[in-house]
Design a protein around this motif. Structure first.
Motif, PDB file in Angstrom:
ATOM      1  N   GLU A   1      49.266  34.948  30.446  1.00 17.36           N
ATOM      2  CA  GLU A   1      48.791  34.960  31.450  1.00 17.36           C
ATOM      3  C   GLU A   1      47.556  34.809  31.764  1.00 17.36           C
ATOM      4  OE1 GLU A   1      50.283  36.085  35.498  1.00 17.36           O
ATOM      5  OE2 GLU A   1      52.044  34.539  34.979  1.00 17.36           O
TER       6      GLU A   1
ATOM      7  N   CYS B   1      40.425  36.649  23.640  1.00 19.51           N
ATOM      8  CA  CYS B   1      41.241  36.642  23.841  1.00 19.51           C
ATOM      9  C   CYS B   1      42.647  37.045  24.031  1.00 19.51           C
ATOM     10  CB  CYS B   1      40.999  35.204  24.361  1.00 19.51           C
ATOM     11  SG  CYS B   1      39.835  34.483  25.123  1.00 19.51           S
TER      12      CYS B   1
ATOM     13  N   LYS C   1      40.045  29.428  28.301  1.00 24.22           N
ATOM     14  CA  LYS C   1      40.125  27.758  29.203  1.00 24.22           C
ATOM     15  C   LYS C   1      38.732  29.225  30.445  1.00 24.22           C
ATOM     16  CE  LYS C   1      44.814  26.940  31.224  1.00 24.22           C
ATOM     17  NZ  LYS C   1      45.706  26.698  32.212  1.00 24.22           N
ATOM     18  N   THR C   2      38.658  29.742  30.276  1.00 26.67           N
ATOM     19  CA  THR C   2      37.017  30.779  30.324  1.00 26.67           C
ATOM     20  C   THR C   2      36.193  30.098  29.565  1.00 26.67           C
ATOM     21  OG1 THR C   2      38.675  32.255  31.271  1.00 26.67           O
ATOM     22  CG2 THR C   2      35.717  32.195  31.120  1.00 26.67           C
TER      23      THR C   2
ATOM     24  N   ASP D   1      46.053  32.959  28.825  1.00 22.64           N
ATOM     25  CA  ASP D   1      45.490  31.532  28.827  1.00 22.64           C
ATOM     26  C   ASP D   1      44.478  31.589  29.679  1.00 22.64           C
ATOM     27  OD1 ASP D   1      47.639  31.189  27.051  1.00 22.64           O
ATOM     28  OD2 ASP D   1      49.150  30.649  29.194  1.00 22.64           O
ATOM     29  N   LEU D   2      44.421  32.396  30.727  1.00 27.52           N
ATOM     30  CA  LEU D   2      43.250  32.546  31.384  1.00 27.52           C
ATOM     31  C   LEU D   2      41.650  32.789  30.345  1.00 27.52           C
ATOM     32  CD1 LEU D   2      41.709  32.230  34.437  1.00 27.52           C
ATOM     33  CD2 LEU D   2      42.075  35.036  34.648  1.00 27.52           C
ATOM     34  N   CYS D   3      41.865  33.451  29.867  1.00 25.96           N
ATOM     35  CA  CYS D   3      40.693  33.818  29.247  1.00 25.96           C
ATOM     36  C   CYS D   3      40.259  32.421  27.585  1.00 25.96           C
ATOM     37  CB  CYS D   3      40.764  34.766  28.249  1.00 25.96           C
ATOM     38  SG  CYS D   3      38.871  35.365  26.732  1.00 25.96           S
TER      39      CYS D   3
END
Length: 124
Positions: A103, A35, A110-111, A106-108
């Motif tokens: 961003e 990430c 949470k995946t 963070d998105l990664c």
């Protein structure tokens, strides 16, 4: 003489301890590293757009990535960066790059991911 034996023995132990194998990373550590790399790629995509790289060029480059997970993240980031208003790209370049990087990271993070099937990628 005994003094030298002790010094040599200590030196030998110290050098052998440096040769031990590294700890194997856990799936969570591997995912975090992945990430971080995705975030770095997002920063690079932003920088490329700020420097005049076209969407088509960015997409063509990203399409060369064969790992499905990585390709999905990259294509999503290209969509996001190239949808951003062009006039705002030059307001504060470094801050914008940092924003997109954070961003994406963070998105990664949470995946959901499969610890038995980690993405195959090269660090960005």
């Amino acid at each position: 003489m005994n003094k030298w034996v002790v010094i040599l023995g200590a030196g030998l132990l110290l050098s052998l301890s440096a040769c031990t194998e590294k700890k194997v990373a856990t799936p969570e550590e591997l995912w975090h590293g992945y990430c971080t790399s995705i975030g770095n790629a997002a920063r690079t995509i932003t920088l490329d757009r700020q420097n005049g790289i076209t969407r088509e060029e960015a997409t063509a480059y990203a399409e060369k990535v064969t790992d499905v997970t990585t390709n999905t993240f990259l294509m999503g980031q290209i969509e996001k960066v190239y949808s951003f208003p062009a006039d705002q790209l030059k307001v504060d370049k470094d801050a914008l790059q940092a924003k997109f990087k954070q961003e994406a990271t963070d998105l990664c993070l949470k995946t959901p991911y499969d610890p038995n099937k980690m993405p195959d990628y090269k660090a960005f």
